[in-house]
Every structure is written in structure tokens, then in C-alpha cells.
Enzyme design. Structure first.
Site, short mmCIF file in Angstrom:
data_model
loop_
_atom_site.label_atom_id
_atom_site.label_comp_id
_atom_site.label_asym_id
_atom_site.label_seq_id
_atom_site.Cartn_x
_atom_site.Cartn_y
_atom_site.Cartn_z
N ASP A 13 -24.71 40.39 -8.92
CA ASP A 13 -23.37 41.21 -8.76
C ASP A 13 -23.18 41.92 -7.41
OD1 ASP A 13 -22.96 40.72 -11.57
OD2 ASP A 13 -24.57 42.28 -12.06
N LYS A 16 -21.18 37.69 -4.26
CA LYS A 16 -21.37 36.47 -3.83
C LYS A 16 -20.39 35.69 -3.86
CE LYS A 16 -24.80 35.51 -6.63
NZ LYS A 16 -25.13 36.95 -7.11
N GLY A 40 -21.89 34.96 -13.01
CA GLY A 40 -20.54 34.19 -12.73
C GLY A 40 -20.23 34.87 -11.28
N HIS A 41 -19.18 34.28 -10.69
CA HIS A 41 -18.54 34.74 -9.39
C HIS A 41 -16.94 34.72 -9.88
CE1 HIS A 41 -22.07 33.41 -7.54
NE2 HIS A 41 -21.81 32.11 -7.43
N GLN A 223 -27.93 34.51 -9.99
CA GLN A 223 -28.38 35.80 -10.19
C GLN A 223 -29.22 35.89 -8.72
OE1 GLN A 223 -29.27 33.38 -12.35
NE2 GLN A 223 -28.44 33.87 -14.33
#
Length: 429
Positions: A13, A16, A40-41, A223
Site C-alpha cells: 500500500d 505503487k 492491488g493497484h 505486496q
């Protein structure tokens, strides 16, 4: 020119998505090399937000994108994501998206087992997303996984499922859950196979060709480093290796193809789920960081725990992850703080140390040692050069560089892709 590996240097988090998208616009191919759809992004392109979990960030721009063998793939989740992004006008074809034929699959039984275990663990839960990533990796290492290539071999698929259930059904009985019907699993896989197989490729070979042609390859981690199954805060970690070295193994590229390792680093610290967090704040400052930083997980929506920047942990991630430079994100969230704290060491039972020990019991005793820095009242949001930053903000960045023993290559000052200060170009460094 060099290839670039992007990893998180904290607990994930770190922002990225924005940095990966910025780099993806300059790359010829983008590769996911570990994890599953448990991370996720969020990309913001021309004011439009795209939430991705399995899909590499290159797909938004039509850049050839690869899901490597190090990823565990839920085929149903992948198709849903493809459908969702198509509704935003992004069409994904097998020319754009390539899926490693030797990638292991996440089946519904993995998510069911994941959730049943967490429920049974009670206070001892790990804090997984319940999406089956851990059980899928267990089956991969146990040599009983169903892989993408197996979908093309219907004659052998039934026997593979029987072998898989010989392990899973006794586990389910022990948890008081109903056993699984192999015929139903076979039917489900036969139904989805024609939709998945067009994307399947020997991606190691594709990447070898790209490398020979001198293409820019961007390896996109999921991650953060502190969730690495070996080097993270075990057992409160993910089930894969998240460090830079995994880019080689998880894609089939080989160590020689890995170039610059960029560690995405938030200007403060956050964490989702259970586990140690030495600089966590439980006061109004922590709430302020969470509110201003919109600290909610992209995939789970879970509220993130917030705290001061921990230079000890990031320095450790720099060394274990082979990080050459960092992209510092969310500096603007710190605007308006009169004083800022940075963790520069730990104290355990009165003894000072400069690293996080592997023992869970030792981690629980860690007390942070803080250095207090002057804050700034001016806004840093949208700054695109160091000249646009307050002097004390520049001092904060320089002090972080000293403490983590790595330079800042990029500095992000808002979610917008263009609001980025480029110090060193990872592709040419």
C-alpha cells in the site's frame, strides 16, 4: 538502458500503482511476478481511476503485459477484472495480456479453506484476505496444484483433481466443512478453460525474445517487502517472496535480466491486517494520517493502520531486497504537521538495536526510538521539482535518504501521474 523491478519497501500500500503506471508509460512490457488477487493497484490516468489486482498495470495503456509463473491465478477473478476494465473502455486481448502456462491456479476450494481456517483460528488468525492465496501456494509447493497448462489436457485433468482432493477433503472434514465433489470441479474448469487458454504462453520464452531485442521490461511487484514469506514479519506475511530477487524466478527471466530495483516507500508507515507495527499511532495523529492519505485497501477496503516513518524497517528492506533507490510517495499527506517523528532505532528490554529481529516474541517487545524533525506549513501537493518544495520538506527527504542508506530516485506529490519529481531515471541509471 536497464530493466526495472518495482517492489514495496514496507507492508504494501505504498502507492505503487501511480509509480508503476508512470514507469509503464515508458516500458515496452510489464510483468507481474508474484502474489495473487489479494493485493492491488489504483491507477489514475487522465482523471480516471482503474483498480487492478491481477492485471499488470501496462494493460491500461495497451502495453504488452505478462502474468508470470510466480503468480497464483484465480481464473474467475481474472475474467471479472478483464470484464470490469472493458466497461471503462480498455479492451484486453491475447496480444496485450499473456499468462504463464506454468502458473498455478486458485480454485474456489482454496478460498473456502482460507476462510474456514481463519474462522477456526479465532484470536490466532493471521489476517488473510480469505481469497485462497496461501492454500494455492501450499498446493503448488506440495506438487498437487492445477496449473494453467492443465486446462488444455482434459484427459489428465480428472486424475489431477482427484489427487488434489485426496489432500483437501480430509482437511475440510477436520474443519467441519462439507467435502468437495471432483465432478463439479472438473465441470467448472472445463467451462472456463476456453476463456483462459487463449492468454496462455511460455512467457519465459517471450521475455527472452524481448530481452534480446533490447526492450524495456518493467517487473511489477504486489505486496511489500515486510510481507515476504522469508524476510517479512513472519507469520503475519503473505505466502510468496515479494523481494526484488523474485522477479527473476517468478517470470523465468533469470537473474541476469534484473536491473534497477526501485523500492516504493511511503513518507509515513501503514499496515493492513495483523502483526507487529513498532511506530503505529493510536491517537489523533494516526487518524489524521489515515484520513488525509485515504488509507483503505484497494482490494479489501480494510482500514489501514497508520504510524510514523520507520527508517529501521525500510533500511532492512533496502538490504534484503537489493533496492537501488526509492520512490518516496505521499509526501503531501505530511503537509501542516508542526513536528514529524522518524524511527531511527529500537529498544528491546533496555538494549538498543538497529534492525527488526526475526523472533515474533522479540518483535512484540520492540519500542521505537524517535528523532524529531521540523515539519512544514506550506503545501507540497503537485510539486514537480525540488525548488517547489519547502526547505524543511527537502530536509525531511534528505534525512530519510541518510537513514535508509538509499537515494530517492522519484518523489510523488499527488495521485496524479505527472506530479512526480524525477531525480534519477531507473531505466537509464
Amino acid at each position: 538502458m536497464t530493466n526495472v523491478v518495482v517492489i514495496g519497501s514496507q507492508w504494501g500500500d505504498e502507492g505503487k500503482g501511480k509509480v508503476v503506471d508512470w514507469l509503464a508509460s515508458r516500458a515496452d512490457v510489464v510483468v507481474r511476478f508474484q502474489g495473487g488477487h489479494n493485493a492491488g493497484h489504483t491507477l489514475v490516468v487522465d482523471g480516471v481511476s482503474y483498480k487492478l489486482s491481477l492485471l499488470p498495470s501496462g494493460v491500461v495503456r495497451g502495453t504488452p503485459s505478462i502474468i508470470g509463473n510466480g503468480v497464483v491465478v484465480d481464473p474467475w477473478a481474472l475474467l471479472r477484472e478483464i470484464d470490469n476494465i472493458a466497461k471503462q473502455g480498455v479492451k484486453i486481448t491475447p496480444d496485450v495480456l499473456m499468462l504463464a502456462e506454468n502458473a498455478a491456479l486458485i480454485l474456489p476450494l482454496h478460498g473456502n479453506l482460507d476462510r474456514a481456517r481463519e474462522a477456526a483460528a479465532g484470536a490466532g488468525k493471521i489476517g488473510t484476505t480469505g481469497r485462497g492465496i496461501g492454500p494455492a501456494y501450499e498446493d503448488k509447493v506440495g506438487r498437487r496444484a492445477i496449473r494453467v497448462c492443465d486446462l488444455a489436457d482434459e484427459a489428465a485433468l480428472g486424475a489431477k483433481i482427484d489427487r488434489l482432493l485426496a489432500h483437501h477433503n480430509p482437511l475440510l472434514r477436520g474443519l467441519g466443512e462439507p467435502e468437495l465433489d471432483p465432478a463439479q470441479i472438473l465441470a467448472e474448469l472445463k467451462e472456463i478453460a476456453p476463456q483462459i487458454l487463449p492468454y496462455a504462453r511460455p512467457v519465459w520464452r517471450v521475455l527472452s525474445d524481448y530481452r534480446k531485442a533490447g526492450k524495456r521490461i518493467l517487473f511489477e511487484g504486489a505486496q511489500g517487502s515486510l510481507l515476504d514469506v522469508d524476510h517479512g514479519t513472519y507469520p503475519f506475511v503473505t505466502s510468496s517472496n515479494t523481494l526484488g530477487g523474485q522477479a527473476a524466478v517468478g517470470s523465468g527471466m533469470g537473474p541476469g535480466g534484473i536491473g534497477y530495483v526501485l523500492g516504493i516507500t511511503k513518507a509515513y508507515t501503514t499496515r493492513v491486517g495483523e502483526g507487529p507495527f513498532p511506530t503505529e499511532l493510536f491517537d489523533a495523529v494516526g487518524e489524521r494520517l489515515g484520513t488525509r492519505g485515504h488509507e483503505f485497501g484497494t482490494v479489501t477496503g480494510r482500514k489501514r493502520r497508520c504510524g510514523w516513518f520507520d527508517a529501521v524497517l525500510v533500511r532492512q528492506a533496502v538490504k534484503t531486497g537489493g533496492i537501488d533507490g526509492i520512490a518516496l510517495t505521499k509526501l503531501d499527506v505530511l503537509d501542516g504537521f508542526e513536528k514529524l517523528k522518524v524511527c531511527v532505532g529500537y529498544r528491546i528490554d533496555g538494549k538498543e538495536i538497529d534492525y527488526l529481529p526475526a523472533s515474533m516474541s522479540a518483535q512484540a517487545k520492540v519500542e521505537p526510538i524517535y528523532e524529531v524533525l521540523e515539519g512544514w506549513s506550506e503545501s507540497t501537493e503537485g510539486a514537480r521539482s525540488f525548488a517547489d518544495l519547502p526547505a524543511t520538506a527537502v530536509k525531511y527527504v534528505r534525512r530519510i535518504e541518510e537513514l535508509i542508506e538509499a537515494p530517492v530516485a522519484l518523489l510523488s506529490t499527488s495521485p496524479e501521474r505527472e506530479d512526480t519529481i524525477l531525480v534519477r531515471d531507473p531505466f537509464t541509471d
